[in-house]
Design a protein around this motif. Sequence first.
Motif, PDB file in Angstrom:
ATOM      1  N   CYS A 144      -4.542  -0.089  -0.100  1.00 16.29           N
ATOM      2  CA  CYS A 144      -5.020  -1.368   0.417  1.00 16.29           C
ATOM      3  C   CYS A 144      -6.527  -1.373   0.621  1.00 16.29           C
ATOM      4  O   CYS A 144      -7.190  -2.383   0.483  1.00 16.29           O
ATOM      5  CB  CYS A 144      -4.301  -1.718   1.714  1.00 16.29           C
ATOM      6  SG  CYS A 144      -4.641  -0.576   3.062  1.00 16.29           S
TER       7      CYS A 144
ATOM      8  N   CYS B 270      -8.339   3.517   3.790  1.00 19.49           N
ATOM      9  CA  CYS B 270      -7.000   3.528   4.389  1.00 19.49           C
ATOM     10  C   CYS B 270      -6.550   4.969   4.664  1.00 19.49           C
ATOM     11  O   CYS B 270      -6.518   5.809   3.779  1.00 19.49           O
ATOM     12  CB  CYS B 270      -5.991   2.855   3.470  1.00 19.49           C
ATOM     13  SG  CYS B 270      -4.299   2.947   4.100  1.00 19.49           S
TER      14      CYS B 270
ATOM     15  N   CYS C 226      -0.168   3.262   3.736  1.00 16.98           N
ATOM     16  CA  CYS C 226       0.227   2.718   5.045  1.00 16.98           C
ATOM     17  C   CYS C 226       1.446   1.793   4.938  1.00 16.98           C
ATOM     18  O   CYS C 226       1.964   1.336   5.954  1.00 16.98           O
ATOM     19  CB  CYS C 226      -0.942   1.999   5.696  1.00 16.98           C
ATOM     20  SG  CYS C 226      -1.434   0.488   4.863  1.00 16.98           S
TER      21      CYS C 226
ATOM     22  N   CYS D 127       0.833  -1.202   0.000  1.00 15.99           N
ATOM     23  CA  CYS D 127       0.000   0.000   0.000  1.00 15.99           C
ATOM     24  C   CYS D 127       0.872   1.257   0.000  1.00 15.99           C
ATOM     25  O   CYS D 127       1.814   1.379   0.780  1.00 15.99           O
ATOM     26  CB  CYS D 127      -0.922  -0.010   1.209  1.00 15.99           C
ATOM     27  SG  CYS D 127      -1.910   1.493   1.385  1.00 15.99           S
TER      28      CYS D 127
HETATM   29 ZN    ZN Z   1      -3.089   1.117   3.334  1.00 10.16          ZN
END
Ligand code: ZN
Length: 163
Positions: free
Chosen positions: A129, A133, A63, A60
């Motif tokens: 993701c 997020c 994150c 991702c």
């Molecule tokens: Zn993420």
Amino acid sequence: MKIRISEIENIEGKTRHISFSEIYNEFNKDVPVTAELDVNVSGNVVKISGNIKAVLNLVCDICLKDFTKKFDFDIEEYFMKDKLKDTYSNELELDENSFTEDLNNEDEIDISNFVYQCVILNIPNKLVCDINCNGDENLKKYIKKEISDPRLEIFKQIKIEKE
Ligand SMILES: [Zn+2]
């Protein structure tokens, strides 16, 4: 997996169906990329159409955690056996997403590589993701939450008057 164009030309209808399944370690060591493809040869043009399914392990962008993403898309791509016959390619209506590749009279098409390229082209530029997020909590501490715009402050003072 490789296919020979000359062999397909000898099949009635000049079309070969391929049920494809192959593991690509770069994508996912456990889940194969699968595809149901029809390869059709018509004069100078080789058309590959069908569906590709893949489950990719990605990271991702927000994150930085690993996540898996399912891909399921249809393709329609064209190859030219011989680029000298340009007039033929001009007659073809190709949609914007198609790429046309010259084979320079080579008889083989590497389907493994073709499927690989198709998957690569379908990976979005921004990898997230989850739609919700917000990034890692630890990372967030270093990023200012919201920059308030003084020009927007005025709207907070406006009161809607009711009759
Ligand atoms: Zn993420």
